[in-house]
Design a protein around this motif. Structure first.
Motif, PDB file in Angstrom:
ATOM      1  N   LEU A  19       0.820  -1.208   0.000  1.00  0.00           N
ATOM      2  CA  LEU A  19       0.000   0.000   0.000  1.00  0.00           C
ATOM      3  C   LEU A  19       0.856   1.260   0.000  1.00  0.00           C
ATOM      4  O   LEU A  19       0.560   2.227  -0.707  1.00  0.00           O
ATOM      5  N   TYR A  20       1.925   1.266   0.789  1.00  0.00           N
ATOM      6  CA  TYR A  20       2.834   2.413   0.839  1.00  0.00           C
ATOM      7  C   TYR A  20       4.192   2.136   0.189  1.00  0.00           C
ATOM      8  O   TYR A  20       4.968   3.060  -0.026  1.00  0.00           O
ATOM      9  N   GLY A  21       4.490   0.882  -0.099  1.00  0.00           N
ATOM     10  CA  GLY A  21       5.800   0.519  -0.630  1.00  0.00           C
ATOM     11  C   GLY A  21       6.178   1.214  -1.927  1.00  0.00           C
ATOM     12  O   GLY A  21       7.349   1.477  -2.181  1.00  0.00           O
ATOM     13  N   TRP A  22       5.196   1.538  -2.738  1.00  0.00           N
ATOM     14  CA  TRP A  22       5.463   2.217  -4.011  1.00  0.00           C
ATOM     15  C   TRP A  22       6.066   3.609  -3.800  1.00  0.00           C
ATOM     16  O   TRP A  22       6.655   4.188  -4.713  1.00  0.00           O
ATOM     17  N   GLU A  29      -8.632   3.150  -0.004  1.00  0.00           N
ATOM     18  CA  GLU A  29     -10.032   3.508  -0.213  1.00  0.00           C
ATOM     19  C   GLU A  29     -10.191   3.755  -1.706  1.00  0.00           C
ATOM     20  O   GLU A  29      -9.836   4.832  -2.193  1.00  0.00           O
ATOM     21  N   GLY A  30     -10.645   2.745  -2.424  1.00  0.00           N
ATOM     22  CA  GLY A  30     -10.665   2.823  -3.881  1.00  0.00           C
ATOM     23  C   GLY A  30      -9.236   2.902  -4.389  1.00  0.00           C
ATOM     24  O   GLY A  30      -8.382   2.108  -3.980  1.00  0.00           O
ATOM     25  N   ASN A  31      -8.943   3.881  -5.227  1.00  0.00           N
ATOM     26  CA  ASN A  31      -7.589   4.072  -5.755  1.00  0.00           C
ATOM     27  C   ASN A  31      -6.735   4.962  -4.872  1.00  0.00           C
ATOM     28  O   ASN A  31      -5.585   5.244  -5.206  1.00  0.00           O
ATOM     29  N   LYS A  73      -9.546  16.592  14.433  1.00  0.00           N
ATOM     30  CA  LYS A  73      -9.658  15.404  13.587  1.00  0.00           C
ATOM     31  C   LYS A  73      -8.856  15.682  12.327  1.00  0.00           C
ATOM     32  O   LYS A  73      -8.898  16.794  11.786  1.00  0.00           O
ATOM     33  N   THR A  74      -8.108  14.677  11.840  1.00  0.00           N
ATOM     34  CA  THR A  74      -7.310  14.859  10.633  1.00  0.00           C
ATOM     35  C   THR A  74      -7.638  13.774   9.616  1.00  0.00           C
ATOM     36  O   THR A  74      -7.942  12.636   9.970  1.00  0.00           O
ATOM     37  N   ARG A  75      -7.582  14.172   8.366  1.00  0.00           N
ATOM     38  CA  ARG A  75      -7.709  13.226   7.248  1.00  0.00           C
ATOM     39  C   ARG A  75      -6.647  13.610   6.228  1.00  0.00           C
ATOM     40  O   ARG A  75      -6.631  14.746   5.746  1.00  0.00           O
ATOM     41  N   TRP A  76      -5.751  12.675   5.960  1.00  0.00           N
ATOM     42  CA  TRP A  76      -4.714  12.897   4.958  1.00  0.00           C
ATOM     43  C   TRP A  76      -4.939  11.883   3.854  1.00  0.00           C
ATOM     44  O   TRP A  76      -5.088  10.689   4.114  1.00  0.00           O
ATOM     45  N   ARG A  77      -4.935  12.360   2.601  1.00  0.00           N
ATOM     46  CA  ARG A  77      -5.240  11.484   1.474  1.00  0.00           C
ATOM     47  C   ARG A  77      -4.153  11.559   0.404  1.00  0.00           C
ATOM     48  O   ARG A  77      -3.731  12.639   0.018  1.00  0.00           O
ATOM     49  N   PHE A  78      -3.737  10.394  -0.056  1.00  0.00           N
ATOM     50  CA  PHE A  78      -2.915  10.274  -1.257  1.00  0.00           C
ATOM     51  C   PHE A  78      -3.884   9.994  -2.397  1.00  0.00           C
ATOM     52  O   PHE A  78      -4.579   8.972  -2.372  1.00  0.00           O
TER      53      PHE A  78
END
Length: 172
Positions: free
Chosen positions: A25-28, A114-116, A129-134
């Motif tokens: 998931l994060y290795g890329w 979450e999806g792509n 509250k925090t939300r960080w998205r790639f």
């Protein structure tokens, strides 16, 4: 500069074979990146800056650690932080621990696909509250969106956006 015993013990080339699938998931992200940043201010204006990001396998490949530096070195930093990302089979998710001693900014989150996209949800040291998205993920680029809110009933407010481009792979 030669690798110190600490760096040699901390970093590694890849995750263990039995964890490789979970680490994808994060290795890329492993490697070096440059970023263009937008900081969204409360008055509706934005500030622009540039920076650099470096991701590496650590702790015998059981975790991924990164450095986010803004602006690019050698200028004095306005942000110089690190994230430790550790996969937890019990929750089928990632523990995300962020520390930026320049700004005394700390956050703890859980990250999942979450999806792509990759979405990390948690709280920061201010109690927000925090939300960080790639998002918009490709092998050589991504768009990172940082959002916060005071309570679950408040709308998310975008605080930062980072537009990253790969510059190279990290050598263990």
């Amino acid at each position: 500069m030669a690798m110190t015993p600490f760096l040699t013990a901390l970093t590694c080339e890849s995750p263990p074979a039995d964890r490789a699938k979970d680490m994808a998931l994060y290795g890329w992200l492993i490697g070096s990146w440059e970023m263009d940043t937008l900081r969204h201010l409360n008055d509706g204006t934005t500030e622009r800056s540039t920076g650099e990001i470096h991701f590496a396998w650590v702790l015998e490949g059981r975790a991924i650690q990164d450095l986010w530096i803004r602006p690019r070195r050698p200028a004095p930093s306005t942000m110089y932080g690190t994230t430790l990302r550790i996969f937890d089979t019990a929750i089928d998710g990632w523990h995300i621990i962020w520390s930026d001693p320049v700004n005394q900014d700390y956050s703890r989150q859980i990250g999942r696909a979450e999806g792509n996209d990759i979405v990390q949800i948690g709280e920061d040291s201010r109690g927000l509250k925090t939300r960080w998205r790639f998002t918009e993920i490709t092998p050589d680029s991504f768009h990172w969106i940082g959002e916060e809110r005071a309570s679950d009933s408040d709308p998310w407010q975008v605080t930062y956006e980072h537009f990253a481009q790969r510059t190279g792979l990290v050598q263990g």
